[in-house]
Motif scaffolding. Structure first.
Motif, PDB file in Angstrom:
ATOM      1  N   VAL A   1       0.835  -1.207   0.000  1.00 20.35           N
ATOM      2  CA  VAL A   1       0.000   0.000   0.000  1.00 20.35           C
ATOM      3  C   VAL A   1       0.868   1.254   0.000  1.00 20.35           C
ATOM      4  N   LEU A   2       1.928   1.261   0.815  1.00 19.49           N
ATOM      5  CA  LEU A   2       2.814   2.436   0.852  1.00 19.49           C
ATOM      6  C   LEU A   2       3.479   2.680  -0.502  1.00 19.49           C
ATOM      7  N   ASP A   3       3.878   1.595  -1.171  1.00 22.18           N
ATOM      8  CA  ASP A   3       4.604   1.729  -2.443  1.00 22.18           C
ATOM      9  C   ASP A   3       3.690   2.019  -3.631  1.00 22.18           C
ATOM     10  N   ASP A   4       2.507   1.404  -3.641  1.00 23.40           N
ATOM     11  CA  ASP A   4       1.670   1.437  -4.846  1.00 23.40           C
ATOM     12  C   ASP A   4       0.291   2.049  -4.636  1.00 23.40           C
ATOM     13  N   GLY A   5       0.000   2.496  -3.416  1.00 20.52           N
ATOM     14  CA  GLY A   5      -1.325   3.041  -3.152  1.00 20.52           C
ATOM     15  C   GLY A   5      -1.562   4.401  -3.793  1.00 20.52           C
ATOM     16  N   ASP A   6      -2.809   4.646  -4.158  1.00 21.06           N
ATOM     17  CA  ASP A   6      -3.232   5.931  -4.723  1.00 21.06           C
ATOM     18  C   ASP A   6      -3.942   6.753  -3.648  1.00 21.06           C
ATOM     19  N   ALA A   7      -3.796   8.054  -3.732  1.00 24.15           N
ATOM     20  CA  ALA A   7      -4.493   8.935  -2.795  1.00 24.15           C
ATOM     21  C   ALA A   7      -6.002   8.839  -3.017  1.00 24.15           C
ATOM     22  N   HIS A   8      -6.734   8.644  -1.955  1.00 25.11           N
ATOM     23  CA  HIS A   8      -8.192   8.573  -2.027  1.00 25.11           C
ATOM     24  C   HIS A   8      -8.731   9.086  -0.692  1.00 25.11           C
ATOM     25  N   PHE A   9      -9.969   8.807  -0.367  1.00 22.55           N
ATOM     26  CA  PHE A   9     -10.534   9.288   0.891  1.00 22.55           C
ATOM     27  C   PHE A   9     -11.623   8.339   1.366  1.00 22.55           C
ATOM     28  N   ASP A  10     -11.849   8.343   2.651  1.00 21.82           N
ATOM     29  CA  ASP A  10     -12.939   7.605   3.285  1.00 21.82           C
ATOM     30  C   ASP A  10     -13.728   8.620   4.091  1.00 21.82           C
ATOM     31  N   GLU A  11     -14.876   9.041   3.544  1.00 18.95           N
ATOM     32  CA  GLU A  11     -15.650  10.132   4.119  1.00 18.95           C
ATOM     33  C   GLU A  11     -14.766  11.374   4.221  1.00 18.95           C
ATOM     34  N   ASP A  12     -14.414  11.779   5.446  1.00 20.98           N
ATOM     35  CA  ASP A  12     -13.650  13.021   5.620  1.00 20.98           C
ATOM     36  C   ASP A  12     -12.179  12.761   5.952  1.00 20.98           C
ATOM     37  N   VAL A  13     -11.702  11.537   5.711  1.00 19.00           N
ATOM     38  CA  VAL A  13     -10.332  11.174   6.068  1.00 19.00           C
ATOM     39  C   VAL A  13      -9.580  10.682   4.833  1.00 19.00           C
ATOM     40  N   ALA A  14      -8.353  11.188   4.645  1.00 21.75           N
ATOM     41  CA  ALA A  14      -7.532  10.790   3.502  1.00 21.75           C
ATOM     42  C   ALA A  14      -6.933   9.399   3.714  1.00 21.75           C
ATOM     43  N   ILE A  15      -6.818   8.645   2.618  1.00 24.97           N
ATOM     44  CA  ILE A  15      -6.236   7.305   2.671  1.00 24.97           C
ATOM     45  C   ILE A  15      -5.330   7.076   1.466  1.00 24.97           C
ATOM     46  N   LEU A  16      -4.476   6.059   1.574  1.00 22.37           N
ATOM     47  CA  LEU A  16      -3.794   5.462   0.429  1.00 22.37           C
ATOM     48  C   LEU A  16      -4.494   4.145   0.158  1.00 22.37           C
ATOM     49  N   GLU A  17      -4.852   3.879  -1.106  1.00 19.90           N
ATOM     50  CA  GLU A  17      -5.621   2.683  -1.445  1.00 19.90           C
ATOM     51  C   GLU A  17      -5.042   2.003  -2.683  1.00 19.90           C
ATOM     52  N   LEU A  18      -4.949   0.670  -2.629  1.00 22.43           N
ATOM     53  CA  LEU A  18      -4.571  -0.108  -3.808  1.00 22.43           C
ATOM     54  C   LEU A  18      -5.815  -0.340  -4.655  1.00 22.43           C
ATOM     55  N   ARG A  19      -5.915   0.354  -5.779  1.00 18.81           N
ATOM     56  CA  ARG A  19      -7.111   0.230  -6.627  1.00 18.81           C
ATOM     57  C   ARG A  19      -7.297  -1.185  -7.146  1.00 18.81           C
ATOM     58  N   GLN A  20      -6.184  -1.882  -7.434  1.00 20.63           N
ATOM     59  CA  GLN A  20      -6.283  -3.198  -8.045  1.00 20.63           C
ATOM     60  C   GLN A  20      -6.544  -4.319  -7.052  1.00 20.63           C
ATOM     61  N   GLY A  21      -6.607  -3.985  -5.768  1.00 20.56           N
ATOM     62  CA  GLY A  21      -6.866  -5.006  -4.767  1.00 20.56           C
ATOM     63  C   GLY A  21      -5.618  -5.805  -4.423  1.00 20.56           C
ATOM     64  N   LEU A  22      -5.782  -6.747  -3.486  1.00 20.21           N
ATOM     65  CA  LEU A  22      -4.642  -7.498  -2.978  1.00 20.21           C
ATOM     66  C   LEU A  22      -5.060  -8.934  -2.662  1.00 20.21           C
ATOM     67  N   ALA A  23      -4.351  -9.883  -3.270  1.00 21.46           N
ATOM     68  CA  ALA A  23      -4.561 -11.312  -2.986  1.00 21.46           C
ATOM     69  C   ALA A  23      -3.504 -11.764  -1.978  1.00 21.46           C
ATOM     70  N   ILE A  24      -3.926 -12.510  -0.959  1.00 19.48           N
ATOM     71  CA  ILE A  24      -3.036 -12.892   0.134  1.00 19.48           C
ATOM     72  C   ILE A  24      -3.141 -14.390   0.380  1.00 19.48           C
ATOM     73  N   THR A  25      -1.988 -15.061   0.505  1.00 23.14           N
ATOM     74  CA  THR A  25      -1.939 -16.461   0.917  1.00 23.14           C
ATOM     75  C   THR A  25      -0.953 -16.591   2.072  1.00 23.14           C
ATOM     76  N   ILE A  26      -1.399 -17.242   3.144  1.00 25.18           N
ATOM     77  CA  ILE A  26      -0.568 -17.482   4.326  1.00 25.18           C
ATOM     78  C   ILE A  26      -0.500 -18.993   4.530  1.00 25.18           C
ATOM     79  N   THR A  27       0.680 -19.563   4.387  1.00 20.94           N
ATOM     80  CA  THR A  27       0.804 -21.024   4.375  1.00 20.94           C
ATOM     81  C   THR A  27       0.929 -21.642   5.762  1.00 20.94           C
ATOM     82  N   ASN A  28       1.311 -20.864   6.774  1.00 16.91           N
ATOM     83  CA  ASN A  28       1.482 -21.397   8.126  1.00 16.91           C
ATOM     84  C   ASN A  28       0.878 -20.431   9.148  1.00 16.91           C
ATOM     85  N   PRO A  29      -0.434 -20.222   9.104  1.00 21.14           N
ATOM     86  CA  PRO A  29      -1.050 -19.230   9.993  1.00 21.14           C
ATOM     87  C   PRO A  29      -1.060 -19.686  11.444  1.00 21.14           C
TER      88      PRO A  29
END
Length: 227
Positions: A21-49
């Motif tokens: 998110v820090l490297d590839d996130g775009d500036a956006h907002f959530d109501e009245d608060v600024a955010i960085l957001e990955l527009r393309q989404g994120l797939a996650i796999t954890i093999t040993n949770p």
């Protein structure tokens, strides 16, 4: 194309997600608060949770983890929240969806349809569940748990979300007398609130500090004013 993370532990997934998110996130907002957001989404796999993780122990807010575990537990209710995941998993419209998943896998171990929704059709509430779907599969002697988050506060909540899912997965595996498998899934809106960016950078840089959650005091207006 969605970005993908494939790691062994929950802590490693959290660190990698923050970096994405820090490297590839775009500036956006959530109501009245600024955010960085990955527009393309994120797939996650954890093999040993595991619910025990040194990264979370070092940088996670223990109060957030404890609250999240409670929020996912059976018979959980919170006066300051409109719902808990425990209610949606164990008593959604009168259905124990945890038991339903277990029964479905017992009846047909190879099933591809032990899948539940945590959304209610037509719900127009201001704040809907961020976690909207769970799917369990018995594969290779292990119970795999898959998720879909419509939205996830990567710095402030992901580590606690994944810890609670690992706990849920372990309880499912215990019921089925099998091993714990992988946790994997997709986050449609992975984001970091701007007020957390400095702390997020400190975590990925290895700077040790006391991480105190700011979501209820600095988050979007609908969260700050309560329900």
């Amino acid at each position: 194309m969605a970005l993908a993370i494939n790691v062994k532990t929950i802590g490693a997934a959290w660190l990698a997600s923050i970096e994405r998110v820090l490297d590839d996130g775009d500036a956006h907002f959530d109501e009245d608060v600024a955010i960085l957001e990955l527009r393309q989404g994120l797939a996650i796999t954890i093999t040993n949770p595991s619910v025990v993780d040194p990264v979370i122990d070092c940088w996670g807010d223990r109060a957030v983890v404890a609250r999240m575990l409670k929020k996912f537990s059976r018979n959980s209710k919170m006066a300051d929240r409109p719902f808990t995941y425990g209610e949606l998993i164990y008593d959604k419209n009168g259905v124990d969806q945890f038991a339903w998943i277990i029964d479905r896998i017992r009846e047909k171990p190879e099933t591809k349809s032990a899948t539940v929704s945590l959304l209610s059709e037509g719900d127009s509430s201001k704040n809907l569940p961020c976690l909207v779907s769970l799917d369990a599969k018995l594969r290779g002697g292990g119970l795999d748990l898959h998720f879909f988050f419509r939205s996830q506060n990567i710095f402030g909540r992901q580590y606690a979300n994944l810890t609670a899912l690992a706990d849920l997965q372990a309880r499912m595996a215990e019921e089925l007398a099998c091993q714990v498998g992988v946790i994997s899934g997709y986050v449609s809106s992975p984001h970091i609130y701007n007020y957390d960016i400095d702390n997020a950078k400190n975590v990925v840089s290895g700077v040790v500090f006391d991480n105190v959650d700011k979501f209820y005091s600095h988050g979007p207006e609908s969260i700050r004013i309560g329900y």
